[in-house]
Design a protein around this motif. Structure first.
Motif, PDB file in Angstrom:
ATOM      1  N   MET A  89       0.829  -1.212  -0.117  1.00 52.59           N
ATOM      2  CA  MET A  89      -0.065   0.036  -0.055  1.00 52.59           C
ATOM      3  C   MET A  89       1.011   1.282   0.163  1.00 52.59           C
ATOM      4  O   MET A  89       0.504   2.173  -0.761  1.00 52.59           O
ATOM      5  CB  MET A  89      -0.921  -0.079   1.339  1.00 52.59           C
ATOM      6  CG  MET A  89      -1.877  -0.946   0.953  1.00 52.59           C
ATOM      7  SD  MET A  89      -2.994  -0.944   2.646  1.00 52.59           S
ATOM      8  CE  MET A  89      -3.981  -2.095   2.394  1.00 52.59           C
ATOM      9  N   ALA A  90       1.989   1.260   0.867  1.00 51.70           N
ATOM     10  CA  ALA A  90       2.708   2.395   0.782  1.00 51.70           C
ATOM     11  C   ALA A  90       3.436   2.586  -0.514  1.00 51.70           C
ATOM     12  O   ALA A  90       3.803   3.892  -0.808  1.00 51.70           O
ATOM     13  CB  ALA A  90       3.791   2.198   1.883  1.00 51.70           C
ATOM     14  N   LEU A  91       3.839   1.584  -1.005  1.00 46.77           N
ATOM     15  CA  LEU A  91       4.318   1.464  -2.310  1.00 46.77           C
ATOM     16  C   LEU A  91       3.499   2.417  -3.280  1.00 46.77           C
ATOM     17  O   LEU A  91       4.075   3.299  -4.220  1.00 46.77           O
ATOM     18  CB  LEU A  91       5.002   0.452  -2.791  1.00 46.77           C
ATOM     19  CG  LEU A  91       5.778   0.370  -4.192  1.00 46.77           C
ATOM     20  CD1 LEU A  91       7.017   1.262  -4.407  1.00 46.77           C
ATOM     21  CD2 LEU A  91       6.137  -1.343  -4.375  1.00 46.77           C
ATOM     22  N   GLY A  92       2.283   2.016  -3.389  1.00 44.26           N
ATOM     23  CA  GLY A  92       1.492   2.553  -4.421  1.00 44.26           C
ATOM     24  C   GLY A  92       1.223   3.784  -3.859  1.00 44.26           C
ATOM     25  O   GLY A  92       1.123   4.863  -5.014  1.00 44.26           O
ATOM     26  N   CYS A  93       1.144   4.239  -2.704  1.00 41.98           N
ATOM     27  CA  CYS A  93       1.002   5.765  -2.372  1.00 41.98           C
ATOM     28  C   CYS A  93       2.042   6.402  -2.769  1.00 41.98           C
ATOM     29  O   CYS A  93       1.965   7.609  -3.547  1.00 41.98           O
ATOM     30  CB  CYS A  93       0.823   6.020  -0.765  1.00 41.98           C
ATOM     31  SG  CYS A  93      -0.708   5.480  -0.287  1.00 41.98           S
TER      32      CYS A  93
ATOM     33  N   ARG B 207      -0.348  16.361  -3.999  1.00 40.16           N
ATOM     34  CA  ARG B 207       0.498  15.040  -3.574  1.00 40.16           C
ATOM     35  C   ARG B 207       0.814  14.944  -2.544  1.00 40.16           C
ATOM     36  O   ARG B 207       1.174  13.839  -1.901  1.00 40.16           O
ATOM     37  CB  ARG B 207       1.873  15.429  -4.438  1.00 40.16           C
ATOM     38  CG  ARG B 207       1.789  15.563  -6.066  1.00 40.16           C
ATOM     39  CD  ARG B 207       3.208  15.976  -6.604  1.00 40.16           C
ATOM     40  NE  ARG B 207       3.195  16.054  -7.893  1.00 40.16           N
ATOM     41  CZ  ARG B 207       3.306  15.189  -8.903  1.00 40.16           C
ATOM     42  NH1 ARG B 207       3.190  13.901  -8.748  1.00 40.16           N
ATOM     43  NH2 ARG B 207       3.187  15.394 -10.366  1.00 40.16           N
ATOM     44  N   VAL B 208       0.630  15.960  -1.729  1.00 39.45           N
ATOM     45  CA  VAL B 208       0.976  15.765  -0.111  1.00 39.45           C
ATOM     46  C   VAL B 208       0.319  14.748   0.648  1.00 39.45           C
ATOM     47  O   VAL B 208       0.944  14.009   1.349  1.00 39.45           O
ATOM     48  CB  VAL B 208       0.548  17.112   0.594  1.00 39.45           C
ATOM     49  CG1 VAL B 208       0.905  16.986   2.096  1.00 39.45           C
ATOM     50  CG2 VAL B 208       1.544  18.316  -0.101  1.00 39.45           C
ATOM     51  N   PRO B 209      -1.125  14.486   0.629  1.00 41.37           N
ATOM     52  CA  PRO B 209      -1.663  13.400   1.190  1.00 41.37           C
ATOM     53  C   PRO B 209      -1.019  12.226   0.689  1.00 41.37           C
ATOM     54  O   PRO B 209      -0.997  11.055   1.626  1.00 41.37           O
ATOM     55  CB  PRO B 209      -3.254  13.531   0.911  1.00 41.37           C
ATOM     56  CG  PRO B 209      -3.379  15.074   0.443  1.00 41.37           C
ATOM     57  CD  PRO B 209      -2.004  15.378  -0.159  1.00 41.37           C
ATOM     58  N   PHE B 210      -0.734  11.886  -0.516  1.00 46.98           N
ATOM     59  CA  PHE B 210      -0.301  10.372  -0.841  1.00 46.98           C
ATOM     60  C   PHE B 210       1.092  10.241  -0.252  1.00 46.98           C
ATOM     61  O   PHE B 210       1.335   9.249   0.275  1.00 46.98           O
ATOM     62  CB  PHE B 210      -0.166  10.493  -2.287  1.00 46.98           C
ATOM     63  CG  PHE B 210      -1.353  10.495  -3.177  1.00 46.98           C
ATOM     64  CD1 PHE B 210      -2.446   9.337  -3.042  1.00 46.98           C
ATOM     65  CD2 PHE B 210      -2.017  11.555  -3.520  1.00 46.98           C
ATOM     66  CE1 PHE B 210      -3.414   9.435  -3.784  1.00 46.98           C
ATOM     67  CE2 PHE B 210      -3.069  11.675  -4.421  1.00 46.98           C
ATOM     68  CZ  PHE B 210      -3.973  10.583  -4.212  1.00 46.98           C
ATOM     69  N   LEU B 211       1.860  11.349  -0.170  1.00 46.61           N
ATOM     70  CA  LEU B 211       3.146  11.065   0.501  1.00 46.61           C
ATOM     71  C   LEU B 211       3.083  11.105   2.166  1.00 46.61           C
ATOM     72  O   LEU B 211       3.815  10.226   2.670  1.00 46.61           O
ATOM     73  CB  LEU B 211       3.761  12.331   0.200  1.00 46.61           C
ATOM     74  CG  LEU B 211       4.286  12.586  -1.374  1.00 46.61           C
ATOM     75  CD1 LEU B 211       5.208  13.910  -1.522  1.00 46.61           C
ATOM     76  CD2 LEU B 211       5.067  11.346  -1.829  1.00 46.61           C
ATOM     77  N   MET B 212       2.116  11.473   2.802  1.00 48.31           N
ATOM     78  CA  MET B 212       1.966  11.424   4.242  1.00 48.31           C
ATOM     79  C   MET B 212       1.352  10.054   4.211  1.00 48.31           C
ATOM     80  O   MET B 212       1.753   9.260   5.392  1.00 48.31           O
ATOM     81  CB  MET B 212       0.784  12.287   4.635  1.00 48.31           C
ATOM     82  CG  MET B 212       1.211  13.803   4.813  1.00 48.31           C
ATOM     83  SD  MET B 212      -0.252  14.792   5.404  1.00 48.31           S
ATOM     84  CE  MET B 212      -0.098  14.105   7.156  1.00 48.31           C
TER      85      MET B 212
END
Length: 429
Positions: A99-103, A194-199
């Protein structure tokens, strides 16, 4: 207490609260990502599908959201089988990493203007990866929760899986709302989205650390099924089919009310974006609060009762609610509509997500749950936004999404009389 439950989860290392957090943090991350993607669907459409019309951009963006769900059944089969053979813990560690990789891929993806057609291809790949991991996550984590419970509290424990969706939705809506309110439109288009995805990437290591502390006792070798997928299809095919039907009602209601409604309000009803995002926050909070309450009630009464009557409420109220909202769209009507429908959703969804793994014996429980939930969500939930958007455009009727929900809920209710209700009874082990 240092005992080991009959289902194989040691309860001495983690408290019950810690166990719930460990089991649900991946699900919360998944719905955080889904919520952020849904709320920024218009922005993503502009950046990654700029050659299309505004309607085409929206449709392509929500279709990309839905394409991730195509991988859910495959992820459920592969990771669910892994969870049944190697244990719930290693499967859950794998899923949160994916999941983290996809984000990260979405958060760092170059736009169409930078790399051309490779940009939407990269977004689609990231969504496929997330869908694969999510398909395995729900089977492993939900079975872990209900196996840690007793006949008296299994519904409550299972309900936290659904309640965790509310946490993810609330945080995602809050983050999107803050960015939309305080970041200039040009900056939001350039980098803010992009900020929420990187969070989301930053959340994953916390979840992996918590999950590493799980101390799961693996099943006896004699109870391990060599090919759990084949066993589910061969020995429990009827249960799986009924489970898929049961899933349809909750998942379509959830994805229309929670994820599609803010985009619908902005694009079709011209409601200001902060107001629409506030509706998503309301839905998430209601889910988190009402979900465990429904879990308590379904332990005291029955799963079937707590699923059936709220669905009747959805059938009776969703069309008048859409009619009332579209006749005079404003903040108050949107929040009341989303909040009321979210209450009915939470009441039915919490016992549903508990009933699904209860349908299968332990040796194939994670696989059975993953297959049922993955197929049901992939076909009807993931593309609910796409279907609703297409229906509004093709019919010219703003009430079309309500008809879609009503049809799916009606079909789903047909399965209820044929599913075993294990309220107050031991699991099949």
């Amino acid at each position: 207490m240092n005992s080991v439950s009959m289902t194989g989860v040691r309860k001495g290392k983690l408290s019950r609260t810690q166990l719930i957090v460990a089991a649900t943090i991946g699900n919360a991350l998944e719905f955080f990502d889904f919520t952020v993607y849904s709320f920024f669907a218009l922005t993503i459409g502009k950046l990654f599908f700029p050659t299309m019309s505004s309607y085409g951009q929206l449709l392509a963006s929500v279709a990309t959201f839905g394409v991730g769900f195509v991988m859910r059944p495959l992820g459920g089969i592969v990771i669910g089988a892994y969870a049944d053979r190697a244990g719930r813990k290693p499967a859950m560690t794998l899923t949160i990493f994916m999941m983290a990789l996809g984000c990260m891929l979405i958060g760092l993806a170059p736009t169409y203007a930078q790399i051309g057609v490779a940009a939407p291809v990269l977004i689609v790949f990231a969504r496929l990866l997330q869908g694969f991991s999510a398909g395995g996550e729900v089977g492993a984590s939900t079975t872990l929760l209900i196996e840690a419970g007793t006949p008296a509290n299994r519904g409550l424990l299972g309900s936290f899986q659904f309640a965790s969706q509310g946490i993810g939705v609330s945080l995602g809506a809050l983050m999107a709302g803050l960015l939309t309110t305080f970041v200039a439109p040009d900056a939001l288009l350039a980098w803010g989205w992009r900020v929420p995805f990187l969070m989301g990437v930053a959340i994953a290591p916390i979840g992996m650390w918590i999950r590493r502390r799980l101390d799961e006792q693996l099943p006896q070798q004699a109870s391990v099924v060599r090919m759990p997928v084949l066993a589910v299809l061969r020995d429990h095919g009827r249960r799986a089919a009924l489970g898929i039907l049961l899933t349809i009602g909750s998942t379509v209601t959830a994805y229309v009310v929670t994820f599609y409604m803010p985009t619908y309000a902005i694009h079709e009803l011209k409601v200001p974006a902060p107001t629409a995002l506030l509706a998503g926050l309301v839905s998430g909070v209601v889910t988190f609060v009402v979900g465990p309450l429904s879990g308590l009630l379904c332990d005291r009464f029955s799963r079937r009762t707590l699923i059936f009557w709220p669905r009747v409420g959805v059938l009776l109220l969703i069309y008048p609610a859409f009619l009332w909202l579209t006749s005079g769209p404003d903040a108050a009507r949107l929040l009341i509509t989303v909040g009321g429908l979210s209450v009915l959703l939470a009441l039915q969804a919490a016992p549903s997500i508990t009933m699904l793994p209860e349908m299968f014996p332990r040796a194939v429980r994670a696989t059975g749950m993953a297959i049922v939930y993955g197929i049901g969500v992939a076909i009807f939930g993931g593309f609910a936004q796409t279907v609703a958007t297409w229906l509004v455009k093709s019919t010219g009727n703003l009430l079309a999404p309500a008809w879609y929900v009503m049809a799916c809920v009606t079909i789903s209710c047909l399965a209820l009389p044929f599913i075993r209700d294990l309220t107050g009874k031991p699991l099949e082990d």
